[in-house]
Motif scaffolding. Sequence first.
Motif, PDB file in Angstrom:
ATOM      1  N   ALA A   2       0.249  -1.149   0.094  1.00 18.85           N
ATOM      2  CA  ALA A   2       0.327   0.009  -0.385  1.00 18.85           C
ATOM      3  C   ALA A   2       0.700   0.854   0.108  1.00 18.85           C
ATOM      4  N   TYR A   4       1.973   5.285   1.210  1.00 16.98           N
ATOM      5  CA  TYR A   4       1.356   5.963   2.585  1.00 16.98           C
ATOM      6  C   TYR A   4       2.330   7.574   2.904  1.00 16.98           C
ATOM      7  N   ARG A  85       4.280  -2.374   3.445  1.00 14.13           N
ATOM      8  CA  ARG A  85       3.065  -3.600   4.009  1.00 14.13           C
ATOM      9  C   ARG A  85       1.804  -3.244   4.296  1.00 14.13           C
ATOM     10  N   ASP A  86       1.382  -2.185   5.851  1.00 11.89           N
ATOM     11  CA  ASP A  86       0.199  -2.130   6.236  1.00 11.89           C
ATOM     12  C   ASP A  86       0.764  -0.900   6.511  1.00 11.89           C
ATOM     13  N   ASP A  88       0.678  -0.402   9.987  1.00 12.57           N
ATOM     14  CA  ASP A  88       1.274  -0.874  10.850  1.00 12.57           C
ATOM     15  C   ASP A  88       3.829  -0.908  10.346  1.00 12.57           C
ATOM     16  N   HIS A  89       3.692  -1.305   8.887  1.00 11.78           N
ATOM     17  CA  HIS A  89       4.778  -0.955   8.133  1.00 11.78           C
ATOM     18  C   HIS A  89       5.084   0.892   8.376  1.00 11.78           C
ATOM     19  N   PRO A 108      -2.875   6.641   4.671  1.00 14.01           N
ATOM     20  CA  PRO A 108      -2.983   6.202   3.960  1.00 14.01           C
ATOM     21  C   PRO A 108      -3.534   7.072   2.384  1.00 14.01           C
TER      22      PRO A 108
END
Length: 115
Positions: A2, A4, A85-86, A88-89, A108
């Motif tokens: 993803a 961000y 990745r998400d 948290d990453h 995001p």
Amino acid sequence: MAQYMILIYENESSYVDSTPEVWQQAMEAHGRFAGQVGEKGGKILGGDALQPTSTATSIRSDVVTDGPFADTKEALGGFYLVEARDLDHAIEIAKLCPAPFGGVEVRPIMDTSGG
């Protein structure tokens, strides 16, 4: 993966009378950050520093005003667009982003492709 946005908010007055050494240290810190993103398995897709808020033009409806919309101690000073990745990453990566006179925000990127 993803995407961000890491938004860098700092007290821009801290840079007004900065010495060349302070600028050099800031550039070195951002260079280290770029390397750390790759080491963490992320990717910088873009980013840049912004001119001071005194150069901003704000638009609300049809009203155009010189300067930033809100008078705050911290102003958006730059950004990185990263791939992670998400969330948290992305937060793990953002914690490494230098902002000695403020902090960063992670948001995001919205998928507007309609698919």
